[in-house]
Design an enzyme around this catalytic site. Structure first.
Site, PDB file in Angstrom:
ATOM      1  N   ASP A   1       0.852  -1.193   0.000  1.00 34.87           N
ATOM      2  CA  ASP A   1       0.000   0.000   0.000  1.00 34.87           C
ATOM      3  C   ASP A   1       0.887   1.243   0.000  1.00 34.87           C
ATOM      4  O   ASP A   1       2.020   1.200   0.469  1.00 34.87           O
ATOM      5  CB  ASP A   1      -0.835   0.055   1.295  1.00 34.87           C
ATOM      6  CG  ASP A   1      -1.961  -0.965   1.335  1.00 34.87           C
ATOM      7  OD1 ASP A   1      -2.326  -1.514   0.281  1.00 34.87           O
ATOM      8  OD2 ASP A   1      -2.484  -1.201   2.438  1.00 34.87           O
TER       9      ASP A   1
ATOM     10  N   ARG B   1      -1.042  -0.702  -8.568  1.00 29.37           N
ATOM     11  CA  ARG B   1      -2.445  -0.420  -8.234  1.00 29.37           C
ATOM     12  C   ARG B   1      -2.564   1.104  -8.231  1.00 29.37           C
ATOM     13  O   ARG B   1      -1.855   1.776  -7.486  1.00 29.37           O
ATOM     14  CB  ARG B   1      -2.797  -0.959  -6.860  1.00 29.37           C
ATOM     15  CG  ARG B   1      -4.183  -0.478  -6.399  1.00 29.37           C
ATOM     16  CD  ARG B   1      -4.315  -0.416  -4.894  1.00 29.37           C
ATOM     17  NE  ARG B   1      -4.374  -1.737  -4.307  1.00 29.37           N
ATOM     18  CZ  ARG B   1      -3.987  -1.989  -3.061  1.00 29.37           C
ATOM     19  NH1 ARG B   1      -3.501  -1.028  -2.302  1.00 29.37           N
ATOM     20  NH2 ARG B   1      -4.063  -3.199  -2.586  1.00 29.37           N
TER      21      ARG B   1
ATOM     22  N   THR C   1     -10.690   2.148  -7.826  1.00 32.37           N
ATOM     23  CA  THR C   1     -11.524   3.326  -7.584  1.00 32.37           C
ATOM     24  C   THR C   1     -12.990   2.920  -7.568  1.00 32.37           C
ATOM     25  O   THR C   1     -13.348   1.883  -8.142  1.00 32.37           O
ATOM     26  CB  THR C   1     -11.295   4.399  -8.678  1.00 32.37           C
ATOM     27  OG1 THR C   1     -12.110   5.540  -8.408  1.00 32.37           O
ATOM     28  CG2 THR C   1     -11.625   3.891 -10.078  1.00 32.37           C
ATOM     29  N   HIS C   2     -13.811   3.773  -6.908  1.00 34.04           N
ATOM     30  CA  HIS C   2     -15.266   3.567  -6.958  1.00 34.04           C
ATOM     31  C   HIS C   2     -15.906   4.621  -7.849  1.00 34.04           C
ATOM     32  O   HIS C   2     -17.110   4.791  -7.829  1.00 34.04           O
ATOM     33  CB  HIS C   2     -15.860   3.669  -5.550  1.00 34.04           C
ATOM     34  CG  HIS C   2     -15.074   2.931  -4.523  1.00 34.04           C
ATOM     35  ND1 HIS C   2     -14.033   3.497  -3.831  1.00 34.04           N
ATOM     36  CD2 HIS C   2     -15.139   1.658  -4.109  1.00 34.04           C
ATOM     37  CE1 HIS C   2     -13.501   2.605  -3.018  1.00 34.04           C
ATOM     38  NE2 HIS C   2     -14.151   1.475  -3.167  1.00 34.04           N
TER      39      HIS C   2
ATOM     40  N   ARG D   1     -10.367   7.008   7.880  1.00 33.26           N
ATOM     41  CA  ARG D   1     -10.116   7.486   6.513  1.00 33.26           C
ATOM     42  C   ARG D   1     -11.357   7.280   5.646  1.00 33.26           C
ATOM     43  O   ARG D   1     -11.696   8.124   4.826  1.00 33.26           O
ATOM     44  CB  ARG D   1      -8.912   6.762   5.887  1.00 33.26           C
ATOM     45  CG  ARG D   1      -7.575   7.287   6.397  1.00 33.26           C
ATOM     46  CD  ARG D   1      -6.426   6.870   5.497  1.00 33.26           C
ATOM     47  NE  ARG D   1      -6.145   5.451   5.555  1.00 33.26           N
ATOM     48  CZ  ARG D   1      -5.421   4.860   6.504  1.00 33.26           C
ATOM     49  NH1 ARG D   1      -4.891   5.584   7.467  1.00 33.26           N
ATOM     50  NH2 ARG D   1      -5.207   3.569   6.467  1.00 33.26           N
ATOM     51  N   ARG D   2     -12.062   6.172   5.850  1.00 31.90           N
ATOM     52  CA  ARG D   2     -13.279   5.914   5.062  1.00 31.90           C
ATOM     53  C   ARG D   2     -14.374   6.922   5.413  1.00 31.90           C
ATOM     54  O   ARG D   2     -15.107   7.376   4.552  1.00 31.90           O
ATOM     55  CB  ARG D   2     -13.798   4.484   5.286  1.00 31.90           C
ATOM     56  CG  ARG D   2     -12.812   3.389   4.945  1.00 31.90           C
ATOM     57  CD  ARG D   2     -12.499   3.275   3.451  1.00 31.90           C
ATOM     58  NE  ARG D   2     -11.582   4.212   2.867  1.00 31.90           N
ATOM     59  CZ  ARG D   2     -10.248   4.140   2.887  1.00 31.90           C
ATOM     60  NH1 ARG D   2      -9.637   3.166   3.476  1.00 31.90           N
ATOM     61  NH2 ARG D   2      -9.513   5.057   2.282  1.00 31.90           N
TER      62      ARG D   2
HETATM   63  C1  LIG Z   1      -8.503  -1.525  -3.548  1.00 33.45           C
HETATM   64  C2  LIG Z   1      -8.112  -0.186  -3.018  1.00 33.45           C
HETATM   65  C3  LIG Z   1      -6.881  -0.030  -2.413  1.00 33.45           C
HETATM   66  C4  LIG Z   1      -6.490   1.212  -1.916  1.00 33.45           C
HETATM   67  N1  LIG Z   1      -5.208   1.384  -1.454  1.00 33.45           N
HETATM   68  C5  LIG Z   1      -4.794   2.627  -1.124  1.00 33.45           C
HETATM   69  C6  LIG Z   1      -3.429   2.885  -0.824  1.00 33.45           C
HETATM   70  O1  LIG Z   1      -2.584   1.998  -0.826  1.00 33.45           O
HETATM   71  N2  LIG Z   1      -3.094   4.160  -0.482  1.00 33.45           N
HETATM   72  C7  LIG Z   1      -3.993   5.195  -0.487  1.00 33.45           C
HETATM   73  O2  LIG Z   1      -3.617   6.328  -0.217  1.00 33.45           O
HETATM   74  N3  LIG Z   1      -5.280   4.966  -0.781  1.00 33.45           N
HETATM   75  C8  LIG Z   1      -5.695   3.726  -1.111  1.00 33.45           C
HETATM   76  N4  LIG Z   1      -7.009   3.528  -1.457  1.00 33.45           N
HETATM   77  C9  LIG Z   1      -8.009   4.602  -1.196  1.00 33.45           C
HETATM   78  C10 LIG Z   1      -8.091   5.591  -2.327  1.00 33.45           C
HETATM   79  O3  LIG Z   1      -6.919   6.375  -2.382  1.00 33.45           O
HETATM   80  C11 LIG Z   1      -9.292   6.536  -2.130  1.00 33.45           C
HETATM   81  O4  LIG Z   1      -9.138   7.202  -0.926  1.00 33.45           O
HETATM   82  C12 LIG Z   1     -10.634   5.835  -2.139  1.00 33.45           C
HETATM   83  O5  LIG Z   1     -10.651   4.783  -3.057  1.00 33.45           O
HETATM   84  C13 LIG Z   1     -11.770   6.813  -2.524  1.00 33.45           C
HETATM   85  O6  LIG Z   1     -11.519   7.336  -3.794  1.00 33.45           O
HETATM   86  P1  LIG Z   1     -12.280   6.899  -5.134  1.00 33.45           P
HETATM   87  O7  LIG Z   1     -11.246   6.542  -6.145  1.00 33.45           O
HETATM   88  O8  LIG Z   1     -13.265   5.851  -4.875  1.00 33.45           O
HETATM   89  O9  LIG Z   1     -12.929   8.240  -5.678  1.00 33.45           O
HETATM   90  P2  LIG Z   1     -13.874   9.316  -4.983  1.00 33.45           P
HETATM   91  O10 LIG Z   1     -13.991  10.411  -5.989  1.00 33.45           O
HETATM   92  O11 LIG Z   1     -13.402   9.653  -3.631  1.00 33.45           O
HETATM   93  O12 LIG Z   1     -15.246   8.559  -4.845  1.00 33.45           O
HETATM   94  C14 LIG Z   1     -16.040   8.164  -5.961  1.00 33.45           C
HETATM   95  C15 LIG Z   1     -17.330   7.555  -5.445  1.00 33.45           C
HETATM   96  O13 LIG Z   1     -17.044   6.364  -4.709  1.00 33.45           O
HETATM   97  C16 LIG Z   1     -17.869   6.238  -3.571  1.00 33.45           C
HETATM   98  N5  LIG Z   1     -17.029   6.291  -2.335  1.00 33.45           N
HETATM   99  C17 LIG Z   1     -15.705   6.629  -2.278  1.00 33.45           C
HETATM  100  N6  LIG Z   1     -15.254   6.533  -1.017  1.00 33.45           N
HETATM  101  C18 LIG Z   1     -16.307   6.133  -0.256  1.00 33.45           C
HETATM  102  C19 LIG Z   1     -16.470   5.843   1.134  1.00 33.45           C
HETATM  103  N7  LIG Z   1     -15.458   5.961   1.994  1.00 33.45           N
HETATM  104  N8  LIG Z   1     -17.680   5.461   1.566  1.00 33.45           N
HETATM  105  C20 LIG Z   1     -18.739   5.326   0.700  1.00 33.45           C
HETATM  106  N9  LIG Z   1     -18.632   5.586  -0.630  1.00 33.45           N
HETATM  107  C21 LIG Z   1     -17.444   5.984  -1.118  1.00 33.45           C
HETATM  108  C22 LIG Z   1     -18.843   7.376  -3.652  1.00 33.45           C
HETATM  109  O14 LIG Z   1     -19.954   6.936  -4.359  1.00 33.45           O
HETATM  110  C23 LIG Z   1     -18.069   8.420  -4.437  1.00 33.45           C
HETATM  111  O15 LIG Z   1     -18.902   9.338  -5.089  1.00 33.45           O
HETATM  112  C24 LIG Z   1      -7.397   2.305  -1.985  1.00 33.45           C
HETATM  113  C25 LIG Z   1      -8.633   2.156  -2.601  1.00 33.45           C
HETATM  114  C26 LIG Z   1      -8.992   0.934  -3.136  1.00 33.45           C
HETATM  115  C27 LIG Z   1     -10.298   0.825  -3.839  1.00 33.45           C
END
Ligand SMILES: Cc1cc2nc3c(=O)[nH]c(=O)nc-3n(C[C@H](O)[C@H](O)[C@H](O)COP(=O)(O)OP(=O)(O)OC[C@H]3O[C@@H](n4cnc5c(N)ncnc54)[C@H](O)[C@@H]3O)c2cc1C
Length: 304
Positions: free
Chosen positions: A127, A178, A220-221, A282-283
């Site tokens: 990570d 990733r 990403t979501h 963080r979530r």
């Molecule tokens: C498999 C995986 C591994 C990860 N590993 C790391 C890592 O090593 N280091 C790091 O810094 N970050 C990591 N992250 C977290 C990442 O950096 C983001 O903080 C997180 O994924 C939210 O960003 P997003 O790309 O979903 O986009 P966003 O623009 O934040 O969200 C897009 C949409 O996703 C949904 N969503 C996003 N977050 C949430 C939430 N917490 N609760 C409910 N709905 C939500 C909502 O519908 C939102 O509109 C990881 C994420 C994933 C999926």
């Protein structure tokens, strides 16, 4: 505000008391405190056609003893996963393995994990943590790569200004990346401050990885970015076996299922362990709506 909340002793006490009960509010995002709960969650997801990655939560360990203990726990985890028969894929943080103490300690601990992991055909993802650790994380990664470990990959954050260069370097090595947006609040000296800029960088970097990377993970979501990834790959005849989508446990389960139905590879990152509080915070910080969900659950639990 969230870093303040994350340091709040009262909140932490309440969270540990109520968060991880069988119906606790933190269970939406964390599979449980034990490996067996994580394995159960993995089995359910695999039954729905998803891939899994287990993440034993823990970070910012400050003594050599604690870092060595964490690496031993990972080795045990590897054995338990092998015995369970679930997919062999784990994710870890280098601050858990002594990166804040010194690089050599961290490399030693990581090697202790990578060796049995390689023997048992595991893939180990490192990570990416906050920006003071970016270079060190990449240095440790390149050190183990130069020692011929190939069962290891890295996460890179599109929020950071440096990331495009780091992606080019990983593509040159042939290392698996990733791509994430980045979960940490970072200063303007090192990171984009506007969401639109982070999203635009993510899209550029996703293309770079699909064109020149080795089996990238698009983590990403974000529905728009996922749609863009699908159409970019389709236009270039990059088959769905050449990359994977990744999402976090409990987040956008509808989107996870729809990607599986469309025959894409979907890996769910399953966090578990007693040290779940920083991950959980963080979530919450990413989505204010989650706070209402937690407060309702907390009130419900306390009165119910
Ligand atoms: C498999 C995986 C591994 C990860 N590993 C790391 C890592 O090593 N280091 C790091 O810094 N970050 C990591 N992250 C977290 C990442 O950096 C983001 O903080 C997180 O994924 C939210 O960003 P997003 O790309 O979903 O986009 P966003 O623009 O934040 O969200 C897009 C949409 O996703 C949904 N969503 C996003 N977050 C949430 C939430 N917490 N609760 C409910 N709905 C939500 C909502 O519908 C939102 O509109 C990881 C994420 C994933 C999926």
């Amino acid at each position: 505000m969230f870093s303040l909340l994350a340091r709040s002793v009262t909140l932490k006490r309440l969270a540990s008391q109520y968060g991880m009960t069988p119906t606790g509010f933190a269970r939406r995002f964390i599979a449980g405190e034990t490996i067996n709960e994580a394995i159960d969650a993995a089995r359910v997801l695999q039954g729905r056609g998803m891939h899994v990655a287990l993440d034993y939560l823990g970070e910012s360990v400050n003594t050599i003893k604690a870092a060595t203990t964490a690496s031993r726990e990972y080795v045990q985890l590897i054995e338990t996963i092998v015995a369970s028969g679930i997919e062999r894929n784990i994710s870890l943080k280098l601050t858990q393995l002594g990166m804040t103490i010194d690089k050599a300690t961290c490399v030693d601990n990581l090697r202790r994990i990578l060796e049995p992991a390689a023997r048992h055909q595991f893939f180990v993802r490192i990570d990416m943590e906050s920006s003071p650790y970016t270079q060190l994380t990449l240095d440790v990664f390149e050190t183990v790569w130069s020692l011929d470990f190939r069962n290891v990959g890295i996460a890179l954050q599109s929020a950071l200004l440096r990331t495009e260069q780091d992606i080019r370097r990983m593509n040159e090595l042939g290392a698996r990346v990733r791509l994430v947006k980045g979960a940490y609040k970072e200063p303007a000296s090192v990171a984009f401050q506007l969401k639109a800029d982070v999203d635009a960088a993510y899209t550029r970097q996703m293309r770079l990885l699909l064109d020149h990377g080795v089996y990238p993970a698009i983590a990403t979501h974000d529905e728009e970015i996922i749609a863009e990834t699908r159409s970019y790959a389709a236009e270039r005849s990059i088959g769905p076996d050449r990359f994977e989508f990744q999402m976090l446990y409990g987040i956008r389960r509808d989107l996870q299922a729809s990607l599986v139905a469309a025959r894409y590879r979907m890996r769910v990152y399953i966090p578990f362990g007693k040290e779940w509080f920083p991950y959980f915070m963080r979530r919450l910080g990413e989505r204010p709506a989650n706070i209402g969900f937690v407060l309702r659950a907390l009130l419900g639990e306390k009165t119910g």
